[in-house]
Design an enzyme around this catalytic site. Structure first.
Site, PDB file in Angstrom:
ATOM      1  N   HIS A 110       8.518  13.428   8.634  1.00 20.03           N
ATOM      2  CA  HIS A 110       8.317  11.989   8.804  1.00 20.03           C
ATOM      3  C   HIS A 110       9.468  11.252   8.121  1.00 20.03           C
ATOM      4  O   HIS A 110       9.394  10.895   6.944  1.00 20.03           O
ATOM      5  CB  HIS A 110       6.971  11.564   8.213  1.00 20.03           C
ATOM      6  CG  HIS A 110       6.543  10.198   8.627  1.00 20.03           C
ATOM      7  ND1 HIS A 110       5.395   9.950   9.357  1.00 20.03           N
ATOM      8  CD2 HIS A 110       7.112   8.980   8.440  1.00 20.03           C
ATOM      9  CE1 HIS A 110       5.277   8.644   9.582  1.00 20.03           C
ATOM     10  NE2 HIS A 110       6.316   8.037   9.024  1.00 20.03           N
ATOM     11  N   HIS A 122      12.394   8.185   8.983  1.00 21.94           N
ATOM     12  CA  HIS A 122      12.914   7.148   9.872  1.00 21.94           C
ATOM     13  C   HIS A 122      14.422   6.993   9.694  1.00 21.94           C
ATOM     14  O   HIS A 122      14.904   6.817   8.565  1.00 21.94           O
ATOM     15  CB  HIS A 122      12.232   5.815   9.592  1.00 21.94           C
ATOM     16  CG  HIS A 122      10.798   5.773  10.019  1.00 21.94           C
ATOM     17  ND1 HIS A 122      10.408   5.329  11.263  1.00 21.94           N
ATOM     18  CD2 HIS A 122       9.658   6.124   9.366  1.00 21.94           C
ATOM     19  CE1 HIS A 122       9.083   5.393  11.358  1.00 21.94           C
ATOM     20  NE2 HIS A 122       8.604   5.880  10.217  1.00 21.94           N
ATOM     21  N   ASP A 144      16.463   4.438  10.600  1.00 25.44           N
ATOM     22  CA  ASP A 144      16.920   3.133  10.123  1.00 25.44           C
ATOM     23  C   ASP A 144      16.524   2.866   8.675  1.00 25.44           C
ATOM     24  O   ASP A 144      17.144   2.025   8.014  1.00 25.44           O
ATOM     25  CB  ASP A 144      16.432   1.999  11.027  1.00 25.44           C
ATOM     26  CG  ASP A 144      14.972   2.113  11.427  1.00 25.44           C
ATOM     27  OD1 ASP A 144      14.322   3.096  11.021  1.00 25.44           O
ATOM     28  OD2 ASP A 144      14.471   1.231  12.145  1.00 25.44           O
ATOM     29  N   GLY A 179       4.824   0.867  13.575  1.00 22.49           N
ATOM     30  CA  GLY A 179       4.669  -0.567  13.427  1.00 22.49           C
ATOM     31  C   GLY A 179       3.406  -0.909  12.652  1.00 22.49           C
ATOM     32  O   GLY A 179       2.727  -0.035  12.097  1.00 22.49           O
ATOM     33  N   HIS A 216       1.376   6.883  13.924  1.00 21.50           N
ATOM     34  CA  HIS A 216       1.138   6.297  12.612  1.00 21.50           C
ATOM     35  C   HIS A 216      -0.309   5.796  12.610  1.00 21.50           C
ATOM     36  O   HIS A 216      -0.696   5.001  13.471  1.00 21.50           O
ATOM     37  CB  HIS A 216       2.062   5.097  12.391  1.00 21.50           C
ATOM     38  CG  HIS A 216       3.455   5.447  11.967  1.00 21.50           C
ATOM     39  ND1 HIS A 216       4.336   6.121  12.769  1.00 21.50           N
ATOM     40  CD2 HIS A 216       4.113   5.182  10.811  1.00 21.50           C
ATOM     41  CE1 HIS A 216       5.494   6.261  12.134  1.00 21.50           C
ATOM     42  NE2 HIS A 216       5.383   5.693  10.935  1.00 21.50           N
ATOM     43  N   GLU A 221      -2.688   4.141   7.683  1.00 21.50           N
ATOM     44  CA  GLU A 221      -1.761   3.662   6.648  1.00 21.50           C
ATOM     45  C   GLU A 221      -2.078   2.217   6.283  1.00 21.50           C
ATOM     46  O   GLU A 221      -2.283   1.876   5.128  1.00 21.50           O
ATOM     47  CB  GLU A 221      -0.319   3.770   7.135  1.00 21.50           C
ATOM     48  CG  GLU A 221       0.704   3.238   6.133  1.00 21.50           C
ATOM     49  CD  GLU A 221       2.096   3.129   6.721  1.00 21.50           C
ATOM     50  OE1 GLU A 221       3.050   3.045   5.922  1.00 21.50           O
ATOM     51  OE2 GLU A 221       2.229   3.098   7.966  1.00 21.50           O
ATOM     52  N   ASP A 270       9.455   9.423   4.527  1.00 18.84           N
ATOM     53  CA  ASP A 270       9.295   8.199   5.307  1.00 18.84           C
ATOM     54  C   ASP A 270      10.633   7.495   5.471  1.00 18.84           C
ATOM     55  O   ASP A 270      11.209   7.482   6.557  1.00 18.84           O
ATOM     56  CB  ASP A 270       8.263   7.272   4.667  1.00 18.84           C
ATOM     57  CG  ASP A 270       7.673   6.268   5.648  1.00 18.84           C
ATOM     58  OD1 ASP A 270       7.976   6.363   6.856  1.00 18.84           O
ATOM     59  OD2 ASP A 270       6.906   5.403   5.225  1.00 18.84           O
TER      60      ASP A 270
END
Length: 331
Positions: free
Chosen positions: A5, A7, A9, A164, A191, A194, A271
């Site tokens: 997991h 990301h 960006d 998101g 996701h 969370e 993450d």
């Protein structure tokens, strides 16, 4: 040694942001690595997931060309290899990289090119996950993401995700989209659990999710925990991130140990390395510190990640062998 997991960006190195901005002609509000780092990294007083997500604005501005997308994926793969990882699945949302006219297919192709180059130069196995986005009136963009995932499945892309703010846009709103994902036979991650409760995780399972991104609110539903354990659904836990977004109130309330004791398939992930100011090794060390976990328990979580990875059976056995051989020295 495996990050499932992660990301793109949220994991750009500050020096790379300076380079990508220069290449793409994007003005920046700071001119030094330290200045950029402060803009990318979440502060200790972060109040919620929405505030956390604001840190993605700047990285997205500099990842709007094929050149910077290719460079960023390649660079991240090589950086992870230097950190001692043996496998990673890097996720990003192609629809967020089309502001300068690229199609999602072109965005994905650039990322795949970067992935292949990074694998060749580092020797580290890696894959891409394409994220659909929670939001209003973006069904067309999400369906384009699914088409891109289908085209590049097995050619660098391994799955589709839904990312998101789940508190604002419930998982149940995207049922039709994920019927299409299942129809195309694309592995699916969501996701869930969370920023919303256990019902979000149940919806993800109903849609056919093979893994759950985060999933910490399963702690509120004992029957759900039992189902997750029985079905061996992999939970992609992200300790630092979950504390920063206030998904977990404190380390003392974090459900990792309880999940492990109940037989859930827990994994350790970053993450967003830059936003959360972390690395995978740091995450394992934090868990060891806060929960007094022994090396065997932590290695089990690393092996869980190998089990949950979207790789071939042969690749999985290679990853397990590397973990068994090298984990103690890496930790």
């Amino acid at each position: 040694m495996i990050d499932l997991h992660l990301h793109l960006d949220g994991s750009l190195a500050p020096k790379d942001v300076l380079t990508y901005a220069s290449l793409s002609g994007v003005p920046l509000p700071a001119e030094t690595e330290e200045g950029i780092r402060k803009l990318l990294m979440v502060q200790p007083d972060c109040r919620n997931l929405g505030e956390y997500l604001e840190k993605f604005d700047l990285p997205l501005r500099v990842l709007q060309t094929e050149e910077t997308l290719e460079m960023s994926v390649c660079g991240l793969v090589k950086r992870l290899a230097r950190q001692g990882l043996c496998y990673a699945e890097i996720r990003f949302a192609p629809q967020l990289h089309t502001e300068r006219g690229l199609s999602q297919r072109e965005v994905t192709q650039a990322a795949v090119n970067g992935l292949r180059k990074g694998i060749k130069e580092s020797g580290m196995l890696s894959r891409l996950i394409l994220c659909c986005m929670r939001g209003r009136d973006n069904d067309t963009a999400n369906r384009e993401t699914v088409r891109a995932a289908g085209e590049f499945l097995g050619k660098g892309v391994c799955a589709v995700d839904l990312a998101g703010n789940e508190a604002a846009y419930p998982t149940s709103d995207f049922e039709e989209l994920f019927l299409e994902v299942r129809h195309q036979g694309i592995p699916m991650i969501l996701h869930a659990g969370e920023a919303a409760g256990a019902e979000s995780i149940r919806s993800a399972l109903d849609f056919g999710a093979a893994r759950i991104g985060h999933g910490i609110y399963a702690i509120d539903d004992p029957a759900l925990m039992e189902e997750l354990a029985e079905r061996k659904v992999v939970l992609e836990l992200c300790f630092s991130s979950n504390l920063q977004t206030k998904a977990a109130a404190s380390p003392e309330t974090y459900p990792l140990v309880l999940f492990h004791e109940r037989g859930l398939c827990t994994t350790v992930n970053t993450d967003n390395m830059t936003v959360s100011d972390t690395t995978l090794q740091k995450e394992y060390q934090l868990l060891q510190k806060y929960f007094s976990l022994d090396e065997t328990t932590l290695e089990t979580m690393a092996l869980n990640a190998a089990e949950g990875a979207f790789v071939s059976d042969k690749e999985r056995e290679i990853l397990k062998s590397k973990i068994n051989r090298d984990f103690a020295g890496w930790l």
